[in-house]
Design a protein around this motif. Structure first.
Motif, PDB file in Angstrom:
ATOM      1  N   LEU A   1       0.855  -1.074  -0.108  1.00 25.98           N
ATOM      2  CA  LEU A   1       0.136  -0.010   0.045  1.00 25.98           C
ATOM      3  C   LEU A   1       0.955   1.326  -0.087  1.00 25.98           C
ATOM      4  CD1 LEU A   1      -2.689   1.523   0.298  1.00 25.98           C
ATOM      5  CD2 LEU A   1      -2.778   1.224   2.980  1.00 25.98           C
ATOM      6  N   ASN A   2       0.942   1.950  -1.073  1.00 21.01           N
ATOM      7  CA  ASN A   2       1.600   3.317  -1.240  1.00 21.01           C
ATOM      8  C   ASN A   2       3.092   2.826  -0.993  1.00 21.01           C
ATOM      9  OD1 ASN A   2      -0.607   4.602  -1.778  1.00 21.01           O
ATOM     10  ND2 ASN A   2      -0.815   5.058   0.407  1.00 21.01           N
ATOM     11  N   HIS A   3       3.511   1.653  -1.669  1.00 21.25           N
ATOM     12  CA  HIS A   3       4.697   1.072  -1.648  1.00 21.25           C
ATOM     13  C   HIS A   3       5.231   0.618  -0.205  1.00 21.25           C
ATOM     14  CE1 HIS A   3       5.297   3.054  -5.430  1.00 21.25           C
ATOM     15  NE2 HIS A   3       4.699   4.346  -4.878  1.00 21.25           N
ATOM     16  N   SER A   4       4.568   0.469   0.845  1.00 21.22           N
ATOM     17  CA  SER A   4       4.758  -0.188   2.103  1.00 21.22           C
ATOM     18  C   SER A   4       4.200  -1.501   1.934  1.00 21.22           C
ATOM     19  CB  SER A   4       4.196   0.728   3.376  1.00 21.22           C
ATOM     20  OG  SER A   4       4.446   0.163   4.399  1.00 21.22           O
ATOM     21  N   ASP A   5       4.857  -2.477   2.416  1.00 21.95           N
ATOM     22  CA  ASP A   5       4.276  -3.835   2.757  1.00 21.95           C
ATOM     23  C   ASP A   5       3.397  -3.989   3.895  1.00 21.95           C
ATOM     24  OD1 ASP A   5       3.684  -6.707   2.977  1.00 21.95           O
ATOM     25  OD2 ASP A   5       5.894  -7.055   1.862  1.00 21.95           O
ATOM     26  N   VAL A   6       2.116  -4.284   3.435  1.00 22.04           N
ATOM     27  CA  VAL A   6       1.176  -4.386   4.660  1.00 22.04           C
ATOM     28  C   VAL A   6       0.530  -6.021   4.710  1.00 22.04           C
ATOM     29  CG1 VAL A   6       0.341  -2.011   4.630  1.00 22.04           C
ATOM     30  CG2 VAL A   6      -0.570  -3.608   3.074  1.00 22.04           C
ATOM     31  N   SER A   7       1.305  -6.849   4.229  1.00 23.78           N
ATOM     32  CA  SER A   7       0.694  -8.147   4.100  1.00 23.78           C
ATOM     33  C   SER A   7       0.600  -8.742   5.667  1.00 23.78           C
ATOM     34  CB  SER A   7       1.726  -9.187   3.629  1.00 23.78           C
ATOM     35  OG  SER A   7       2.373  -8.543   2.330  1.00 23.78           O
ATOM     36  N   ASP A   8       1.188  -8.221   6.405  1.00 23.68           N
ATOM     37  CA  ASP A   8       1.017  -8.894   7.753  1.00 23.68           C
ATOM     38  C   ASP A   8      -0.271  -8.088   8.672  1.00 23.68           C
ATOM     39  OD1 ASP A   8       2.850 -11.055   7.455  1.00 23.68           O
ATOM     40  OD2 ASP A   8       4.380  -9.864   8.358  1.00 23.68           O
ATOM     41  N   GLU A   9      -0.072  -6.702   8.346  1.00 22.08           N
ATOM     42  CA  GLU A   9      -1.100  -5.869   9.022  1.00 22.08           C
ATOM     43  C   GLU A   9      -2.462  -6.307   8.740  1.00 22.08           C
ATOM     44  OE1 GLU A   9      -1.569  -0.997   9.691  1.00 22.08           O
ATOM     45  OE2 GLU A   9      -0.111  -1.639   8.476  1.00 22.08           O
ATOM     46  N   ILE A  10      -2.748  -6.452   7.434  1.00 17.66           N
ATOM     47  CA  ILE A  10      -4.208  -6.713   6.994  1.00 17.66           C
ATOM     48  C   ILE A  10      -4.602  -8.013   7.489  1.00 17.66           C
ATOM     49  CG2 ILE A  10      -3.539  -5.218   4.895  1.00 17.66           C
ATOM     50  CD1 ILE A  10      -3.688  -8.061   3.219  1.00 17.66           C
ATOM     51  N   ARG A  11      -3.804  -8.788   8.100  1.00 24.07           N
ATOM     52  CA  ARG A  11      -4.351 -10.098   8.860  1.00 24.07           C
ATOM     53  C   ARG A  11      -4.765  -9.913  10.329  1.00 24.07           C
ATOM     54  NH1 ARG A  11      -5.707 -12.895   4.410  1.00 24.07           N
ATOM     55  NH2 ARG A  11      -3.873 -12.851   2.822  1.00 24.07           N
ATOM     56  N   ALA A  12      -4.790  -8.743  10.765  1.00 15.39           N
ATOM     57  CA  ALA A  12      -5.108  -8.590  12.367  1.00 15.39           C
ATOM     58  C   ALA A  12      -6.550  -8.359  12.396  1.00 15.39           C
ATOM     59  CB  ALA A  12      -4.439  -7.040  12.745  1.00 15.39           C
ATOM     60  N   MET A  13      -6.855  -8.760  13.731  1.00 15.70           N
ATOM     61  CA  MET A  13      -8.301  -9.039  13.978  1.00 15.70           C
ATOM     62  C   MET A  13      -8.912  -7.685  13.634  1.00 15.70           C
ATOM     63  SD  MET A  13      -9.517 -12.010  14.619  1.00 15.70           S
ATOM     64  CE  MET A  13     -11.088 -11.556  15.322  1.00 15.70           C
ATOM     65  N   HIS A  14      -8.406  -6.571  14.051  1.00 15.04           N
ATOM     66  CA  HIS A  14      -9.295  -5.257  13.858  1.00 15.04           C
ATOM     67  C   HIS A  14      -9.621  -5.174  12.510  1.00 15.04           C
ATOM     68  CE1 HIS A  14      -5.310  -3.747  12.941  1.00 15.04           C
ATOM     69  NE2 HIS A  14      -5.934  -2.510  12.510  1.00 15.04           N
ATOM     70  N   VAL A  15      -8.801  -5.658  11.738  1.00 15.62           N
ATOM     71  CA  VAL A  15      -9.097  -5.496  10.074  1.00 15.62           C
ATOM     72  C   VAL A  15     -10.202  -6.599   9.588  1.00 15.62           C
ATOM     73  CG1 VAL A  15      -8.399  -5.850   7.614  1.00 15.62           C
ATOM     74  CG2 VAL A  15      -6.848  -4.653   9.463  1.00 15.62           C
ATOM     75  N   ALA A  16     -10.015  -7.815  10.123  1.00 11.65           N
ATOM     76  CA  ALA A  16     -10.922  -9.014  10.050  1.00 11.65           C
ATOM     77  C   ALA A  16     -12.329  -8.499  10.478  1.00 11.65           C
ATOM     78  CB  ALA A  16     -10.547 -10.089  10.702  1.00 11.65           C
ATOM     79  N   ASN A  17     -12.389  -7.617  11.605  1.00 11.45           N
ATOM     80  CA  ASN A  17     -13.737  -7.417  11.861  1.00 11.45           C
ATOM     81  C   ASN A  17     -14.549  -6.398  11.146  1.00 11.45           C
ATOM     82  OD1 ASN A  17     -13.454  -9.210  14.450  1.00 11.45           O
ATOM     83  ND2 ASN A  17     -12.638  -7.480  15.415  1.00 11.45           N
TER      84      ASN A  17
END
Length: 220
Positions: free
Chosen positions: A74-90
Motif C-alpha cells: 500500500l503506497n509502496h509499504s508492505d502491509v501483508s501482515d498488518e491486513i491479517r490483524a483481527m481489527h481488520v478482519a472485524n
C-alpha cells in the motif's frame, strides 16, 4: 487463464490455492487480501465515507506471489501482515459490501489476470468477477473447524484472541457475505463443491491440482 475457488471464511480456500499455485508453478491471486487492504484504508480514514473513497482511488496498491506468500503493498509499504490483524478482519465484510469497493477490487483483479495462468480465491469470483472462468470450485467446512483453523493462523502470527471471538467473527462474516445486496456469497452453478471438513490438506490440494493440470493440458 483463471481458476477460481470461492467459499466462506476459514474454509481453506486461500491456503489451498497457494499450495496449488506453488505445486503447479502458476500465479496466485488472493482477493481477500485486496479487500483487507481496502479495509485498512477505510480504518485509517477513520471510517469517513467521503475521505475513504478519495483515499482508495488515490492509493497505490500492488501485489505479487513469492515464496508461498501473497504480498500486498500500500503506497509502496508492505502491509501483508498488518491486513491479517483481527481489527481488520472485524471490519472487512462491512467494507467489502460497498459497491464502490467491489468495483475497485474487481478491476484490480481483472487487470492482473490478462496474461498467464492464475488461481484465485474469494467469495464471488465464480459468480460475479470471473463468471466465464474455465474451472470453478466452492469450498465449505464446518464452522467450528473453520474457527480452529483461523485461530491457529492468528496464534502463529502472535495475534492475541480466543476461539469464541474467532468463531463469532466468522459466523458474522458468513451472514454478511451471504446476505449482502451486491454480489453475495453463493456457489456458482458450474462450480465443483469441495467439503474440506473430512479431507486432509494434502487431499484437497491434490484433488484440485489434478483438475487444474487436466485443464492446462487441454488448453496446451
Amino acid at each position: 487463464m483463471i481458476v477460481v475457488i470461492d467459499g466462506p471464511a476459514g474454509s481453506g480456500k486461500s491456503s489451498t490455492a497457494r499450495a496449488v499455485a506453488e505445486r503447479l508453478k502458476i500465479q496466485f491471486l488472493d482477493s481477500g487480501a485486496l479487500y483487507r487492504v481496502a479495509t485498512l484504508i477505510y480504518l485509517n480514514s477513520q471510517n469517513n465515507g467521503d475521505s475513504f473513497f478519495d483515499a482508495l482511488k488515490e492509493s497505490d496498491i500492488s501485489f505479487y506471489f513469492k515464496e508461498k506468500k501473497f504480498h500486498v503493498l500500500l503506497n509502496h509499504s508492505d502491509v501483508s501482515d498488518e491486513i491479517r490483524a483481527m481489527h481488520v478482519a472485524n471490519a472487512v465484510s462491512t467494507v467489502a459490501a460497498m459497491p464502490e469497493v467491489r468495483a475497485f477490487v474487481n478491476a484490480l483483479m481483472r487487470q492482473a489476470v490478462q496474461s498467464g495462468i492464475y488461481i484465485a480465491d474469494g467469495r464471488d469470483l465464480g459468480t460475479a468477477v470471473f463468471p466465464d472462468a474455465e474451472l470453478k470450485f466452492f469450498m465449505i467446512a464446518d464452522l467450528d473447524e473453520r474457527a480452529r483453523r483461523r485461530l491457529s493462523e492468528l496464534e502463529a502470527k502472535g495475534e492475541q484472541t480466543t476461539f469464541d471471538e474467532v468463531r463469532k467473527n466468522i459466523e458474522d462474516r458468513d451472514l454478511k457475505d451471504s446476505s449482502r445486496a451486491s454480489d453475495p456469497l453463493k456457489q456458482a452453478d458450474d462450480a465443483i463443491l469441495v467439503n474440506t471438513s473430512g479431507l486432509t490438506f494434502e487431499d484437497q490440494v491434490q484433488m484440485i491440482s489434478e483438475h487444474v493440470q487436466q485443464l492446462i493440458a487441454k488448453n496446451a
